[in-house]
Design an enzyme around this catalytic site. Structure first.
Site, short mmCIF file in Angstrom:
data_model
loop_
_atom_site.label_atom_id
_atom_site.label_comp_id
_atom_site.label_asym_id
_atom_site.label_seq_id
_atom_site.Cartn_x
_atom_site.Cartn_y
_atom_site.Cartn_z
N LYS A 175 24.21 -15.05 26.25
CA LYS A 175 23.31 -15.61 27.29
C LYS A 175 22.30 -14.54 27.72
O LYS A 175 22.70 -13.41 28.01
CB LYS A 175 24.15 -16.05 28.49
CG LYS A 175 23.31 -16.52 29.69
CD LYS A 175 24.21 -16.69 30.92
CE LYS A 175 23.45 -17.15 32.14
NZ LYS A 175 22.66 -16.17 32.85
N LYS A 225 32.05 -11.75 42.81
CA LYS A 225 31.36 -10.53 43.24
C LYS A 225 32.36 -9.48 43.71
O LYS A 225 32.24 -8.30 43.36
CB LYS A 225 30.35 -10.86 44.34
CG LYS A 225 29.10 -11.50 43.79
CD LYS A 225 28.13 -11.91 44.88
CE LYS A 225 26.96 -12.68 44.28
NZ LYS A 225 26.36 -13.61 45.22
N LYS A 261 19.58 -10.45 32.90
CA LYS A 261 19.11 -9.07 33.15
C LYS A 261 20.28 -8.11 33.23
O LYS A 261 20.13 -6.93 32.94
CB LYS A 261 18.19 -9.00 34.38
CG LYS A 261 18.75 -9.51 35.67
CD LYS A 261 17.70 -9.39 36.77
CE LYS A 261 18.13 -10.11 38.02
NZ LYS A 261 18.24 -11.57 37.88
P1 ADP Z 1 20.22 -13.24 35.46
O1 ADP Z 1 21.40 -13.79 34.68
O2 ADP Z 1 19.21 -12.64 34.55
O3 ADP Z 1 20.64 -12.30 36.58
P2 ADP Z 1 19.80 -15.11 37.57
O4 ADP Z 1 21.27 -15.24 37.78
O5 ADP Z 1 18.97 -14.40 38.61
O6 ADP Z 1 19.52 -14.48 36.14
O7 ADP Z 1 19.23 -16.57 37.32
C1 ADP Z 1 18.20 -17.19 38.02
C2 ADP Z 1 18.07 -18.60 37.47
O8 ADP Z 1 17.74 -18.61 36.07
C3 ADP Z 1 19.35 -19.43 37.61
O9 ADP Z 1 19.00 -20.74 38.03
C4 ADP Z 1 19.93 -19.47 36.21
O10 ADP Z 1 20.63 -20.69 35.98
C5 ADP Z 1 18.69 -19.37 35.31
N1 ADP Z 1 19.02 -18.61 34.08
C6 ADP Z 1 19.28 -17.29 34.00
N2 ADP Z 1 19.54 -16.92 32.72
C7 ADP Z 1 19.45 -18.04 31.96
C8 ADP Z 1 19.60 -18.32 30.56
N3 ADP Z 1 19.90 -17.36 29.68
N4 ADP Z 1 19.45 -19.59 30.13
C9 ADP Z 1 19.14 -20.59 31.01
N5 ADP Z 1 18.99 -20.39 32.36
C10 ADP Z 1 19.13 -19.13 32.84
#
Ligand code: ADP
Ligand code: TRP
Length: 321
Positions: free
Chosen positions: A189, A110, A192
């Site tokens: 992957k 971060k 968001k």
């Molecule tokens: P983002 O990458 O969209 O910001 P987050 O980091 O808030 O998502 O992820 C929240 C949860 O969803 C975590 O436990 C993460 O492991 C899971 N997750 C997010 N994106 C994926 C993905 N593309 N495939 C599998 N799990 C995911």
């Protein structure tokens, strides 16, 4: 066996979140006693607008309840409705070497991305340790990025127990290796932060826009297509059963259809999959008091356990006199 997990209230959820985390967490209600909370204090490290945080907390609650979080089976609450966790956070801070926090990947990532370092960001893992240890959690299901935080909780618990006796329960992280990373519309992957998501509860038109964005090769209608490397097919695998996938494989192998047709097949399956949840979601959105009542009951259940554990801890360190 007590399973505990926290979810940051980050608003819109996509199918990567669903297949990567939410589904697994909801299913774990059948494996043991599930404690699940909305990590509102943690979200303060990134969300600095009052209305956004309020809305996000409500959205996460609605989404989880619609997707099958069962408040009769599990304890589901908002972290900041049980502020006892902050007292433990302070007590544990005194058993947390600075080096442990400075070495945390998530903190380093971060700050490397230019997010201004502050004490909340640095001490984030101590609060997470307090979440875990306050409830005597045995298993903490997490994504790969959170394993180190559970390790930090174990280190802190160890130091504490070495000082005061065997009071804190050692947690174990659980990562579902079999869960593949869900690809986004560009094949990377789904996240968001990459703008490549397919949202779970988007309107039909928005869903169509997102699905039509999925990147494919440029083979034309009259050509045979390869399913195994196709992003559309990879997403179909999440929603279709084996028979349906065989049909798709045949369609790829038979000239006459284009990727647009396959995308429509995928879109129909996505709609079909989430339709029952969407109905429940509408219900909760229209009945916010019901949602708040469920969270209040969850907080009450969690508070009772938190207060009992905290009392043992206060006693052990000498705060009860
Ligand atoms: P983002 O990458 O969209 O910001 P987050 O980091 O808030 O998502 O992820 C929240 C949860 O969803 C975590 O436990 C993460 O492991 C899971 N997750 C997010 N994106 C994926 C993905 N593309 N495939 C599998 N799990 C995911
Ligand atoms: N840090 C976790 C995440 O971003 C959320 C979280 C907070 C958590 N406290 C927790 C997860 C305790 C498991 C246990 O995903």
């Amino acid at each position: 066996m007590r399973i505990l997990s926290g979810i940051q209230p980050s608003g819109t959820i996509h199918i990567g979140n669903y297949f990567g985390m939410i589904k697994k967490m909801i299913e774990s209600q059948d494996d043991g006693e599930l404690f699940a909370f909305i990590a509102s204090y943690h979200a303060l490290t990134s969300v600095k607008e009052k209305e956004v945080l309020q809305q996000n907390i409500f959205d996460v609650a609605v989404n989880f309840l619609s997707l099958g979080m069962d408040p009769d089976k599990s304890t589901f609450w908002v972290q900041s409705d049980v502020p006892e966790v902050l007292e433990l956070y302070w007590i544990l801070s005194n058993h947390t070497p600075m080096g442990l926090l400075e070495r945390a990947h998530s903190y380093k990532d971060k700050t490397a991305r230019g997010i201004a370092s502050n004490h909340g960001l640095l001490s984030y893992p101590v609060l997470m340790a307090a979440d875990i240890l306050l409830f005597d959690s045995n298993i903490v299901p997490v994504g790969k990025d959170q394993i180190q935080h559970v390790e930090i909780a174990r280190d802190i618990a160890n130091t504490f127990n070495n000082t005061y006796g065997d009071i804190l329960t050692m947690p174990l992280s659980k990562v579902e290796e079999s869960l593949a990373t869900v690809p986004g519309t560009d094949g990377a992957k789904m996240s968001k932060s990459y703008g490549n998501t397919i949202d779970m509860f988007g309107a039909k038109k928005a869903l169509k826009k997102q699905v039509m964005k999925i990147v494919t090769d440029s083979r034309e209608l009259h050509e045979v297509k390869e399913y195994s490397t196709c992003n559309v097919y990879k997403l179909c695998e999440l929603f279709m059963n084996e028979d349906e996938l065989k049909v798709m494989q045949n369609r790829y192998a038979t000239p006459g259809e284009g990727y647009g047709h396959f995308k429509i097949a995928l879109m129909d399956k996505i709609n079909e999959h989430f339709a029952p949840y969407a109905e429940k979601r509408e219900h909760f959105i229209n009945n916010p008091d019901e949602v708040k009542e469920i969270l209040a009951i969850g907080a009450k259940k969690a508070s009772k356990i938190a207060r009992e554990k905290l009392s043992v801890i206060r006693d052990a360190v000498g705060l009860n006199y």
